[in-house]
Design an enzyme around this catalytic site. Structure first.
Site, short mmCIF file in Angstrom:
data_model
loop_
_atom_site.label_atom_id
_atom_site.label_comp_id
_atom_site.label_asym_id
_atom_site.label_seq_id
_atom_site.Cartn_x
_atom_site.Cartn_y
_atom_site.Cartn_z
N SER A 146 -16.90 -50.44 20.05
CA SER A 146 -16.89 -49.97 21.45
C SER A 146 -18.29 -49.95 22.07
CB SER A 146 -16.25 -48.59 21.52
OG SER A 146 -14.93 -48.65 21.05
N ARG A 161 -26.05 -54.81 24.01
CA ARG A 161 -26.94 -53.64 23.96
C ARG A 161 -26.20 -52.49 23.31
NH1 ARG A 161 -25.06 -54.02 29.10
NH2 ARG A 161 -23.91 -52.25 29.91
N ASP A 199 -10.62 -52.02 23.00
CA ASP A 199 -9.55 -51.02 22.90
C ASP A 199 -8.49 -51.17 24.00
OD1 ASP A 199 -11.19 -50.12 24.94
OD2 ASP A 199 -11.38 -48.07 24.21
#
Length: 499
Positions: A146, A161, A199
């Site tokens: 995530s 990042r 997700d």
């Protein structure tokens, strides 16, 4: 009465009319098309390289892992082939030292070690047979990661990042699936990283497996702390795939299905504010956020921001210059039906950015108690406001209702645009939508307001609204990730992977 009238006036600022609703849908469709044609658009329309959805008849045992922040979760999911499944899981905290290490292998090695511990505990026979003779099939694993990644294959994605407190510079630009795969191989584990999972895509997959009926799910949508949607698109409509393939020197995906699940990243819809509502409270929230000018749709829809919009509106009402508009303040006890005066503690979260949680809005929206007693109680408990008058509570309820309803109507813009563009109402006679997140699960009336908006959208209307089936799809990062690993496994087994 002056306070009630001013609260009504402020609430009207959050109205999102039928005309605005339809303009929003048309703009969303236009941005969908633009995002499918080229890279670098506001609505990013990211190909996920997942090219099929399950139908509930699939069987098998798959692994899923989820690095969502400070916790790392390992799951084993057994699909029973009748829309049901069994799930075993373990969760561990990620040590702070590993979040800030200079060496990426330390974090990914930690994750591999947790997978090894999980296999020893929950799949001991499989693990021991592999270690002794190496004659067992490998588990396919779905990896929910995530953090921002540039995905260039179903099991390949470069880290753009870190967020959420992670600061491992060495990993930036590296393929996170490859980093995990190397550590799994170092431990000689019978596990293959088959899929990198978003997700929201997981939500779509989880709904498609558990959904009743024969119709496959069109869209997975999250309305919680953040908001996003992923939907099933015709591969031929994803015009930018040719340019992506050329840039990457060829990408791997199963083109035989003629489909591609697209991750819209719709939180950034209409960053230019062509059609989104823009009150003074939205403007000040955006200006003082850590990412001004972007994620403009999310800032009006998701749970992370609704409490802050309300806080700014309440503060404006509290500071109103008219003596007649006395909100959460009294000249004397004669002005308060509690026979005392309202007091706000200087330390109240009313005076702190992000101080009001969206759960406060849910409680107020649902409150039907005499004189809004429950709202007064939660004002005292959560906001340190003592002896709020009924008039104050009524004003807050008006604002809460307006802000929540606007969020739901904006949610309908995104869902409605995908439904219309898919033409599922005409071809299948039904559009199945999987949803997850605290807003859609717990916020009173959120789905009702979405459906009310559907009935006002050209191309859906009262008859079309009845053909949109919405169902909760829990655990996209667990069940959904396992299902994406399954799809990847099936494509590889069938030899349909396109290089």
């Amino acid at each position: 009465m002056a306070l009630e009238q001013e609260a009504k006036r402020m609430a009207v600022e959050f109205d999102f009319s039928k005309d605005e609703l339809n303009k929003g849908v048309q703009e969303f469709i236009a941005e969908m098309h633009e995002g499918l044609e080229k890279q670098g658009t506001t609505l990013r329309q990211i190909p996920t390289y997942v090219t099929a959805v399950p139908n509930g008849t699939e069987k098998g045992t798959f692994l899923a892992v989820d690095l969502g922040g400070t916790n790392f979760r390992v799951c084993s999911i057994t699909l029973h082939g009748n829309h049901t499944f069994s799930l075993t899981q373990s969760k561990v905290a990620v040590p702070r030292t590993l979040m800030e290490t200079e060496v990426a292998s330390e974090l990914f090695g930690f994750m591999a070690k947790q997978i090894e511990n999980f296999l020893k505990e929950h799949h001991a026979d499989h693990f021991e047979t592999h270690m002794e003779r190496g004659e067992v099939p490998y588990f396919d694993l779905g990896f929910t990661f995530s953090f921002p990644v540039e995905q260039v294959g179903i099991n390949k994605g470069r880290l753009v990042r870190w967020t959420k407190g992670f600061q491992i510079q060495e990993a930036i630009g590296k393929d996170v699936c490859d980093l995990l795969e190397k550590e799994l191989k170092a431990l000689n584990l019978p596990v293959k990283v088959s899929a990198l999972v978003n997700d929201t895509v997981g939500t779509l997959m989880a709904r498609s497996y558990t959904s009743p009926g024969k119709e496959s799910t069109l869209l997975g949508a999250i309305f919680g702390t953040g908001t996003n949607g992923a939907y099933v698109e015709k591969l031929s409509n994803v015009k930018k795939m040719a340019a992506i393939d050329e840039q990457e020197g060829g990408t791997k995906y199963d083109s035989s299905t003629g489909l591609m699940i697209v991750n819209t990243e719709w939180g950034s819809f209409d960053n230019g504010l062509k059609v989104l509502p823009d009150t003074s409270y939205d403007q000040s929230l955006d200006k003082e956020s850590n990412n001004p000018g972007i994620q403009m749709f999310e800032k009006r829809v998701s749970g992370m921001f609704l409490g802050e919009i309300l806080r700014r509106a309440m503060l404006a009402l509290h500071k109103h210059s008219s003596p007649g508009v006395a909100f959460l303040r009294d000249k004397s006890s004669a002005d308060n039906d509690m026979s005392t005066t309202t007091h706000i503690d200087p330390a109240s979260v009313l005076f702190k950015q992000w101080g009001i949680d969206t759960s406060f809005l849910s409680i107020v929206e649902e409150d039907q108690s005499d004189h809004l007693r429950i709202t007064k109680q939660v004002l005292e408990k959560d906001l340190m406001v003592s002896a709020a008058a009924t008039e104050d509570a009524i004003a807050i309820k008006m604002l809460v209702h307006a802000i929540g309803k606007r969020a739901a109507r904006l949610a309908a813009v995104a869902i409605g645009a995908v439904v219309i563009e898919s033409k599922r109402l005409e071809t299948d006679g039904l559009a199945d939508i999987g949803v997850d997140g605290s807003l859609v699960e717990y916020y009173p009336g959120f789905e009702d307001y979405i459906r009310e908006a559907f009935r006002e959208i050209d191309g859906i209307g009262p008859e079309g609204e009845k053909k949109i089936r919405i169902g909760l799809a829990k655990d996209g990062s667990g069940l959904g990730a396992a299902l994406i690993a399954l799809v990847a496994h099936q494509a590889e087994k069938a030899g349909h992977v396109n290089v």
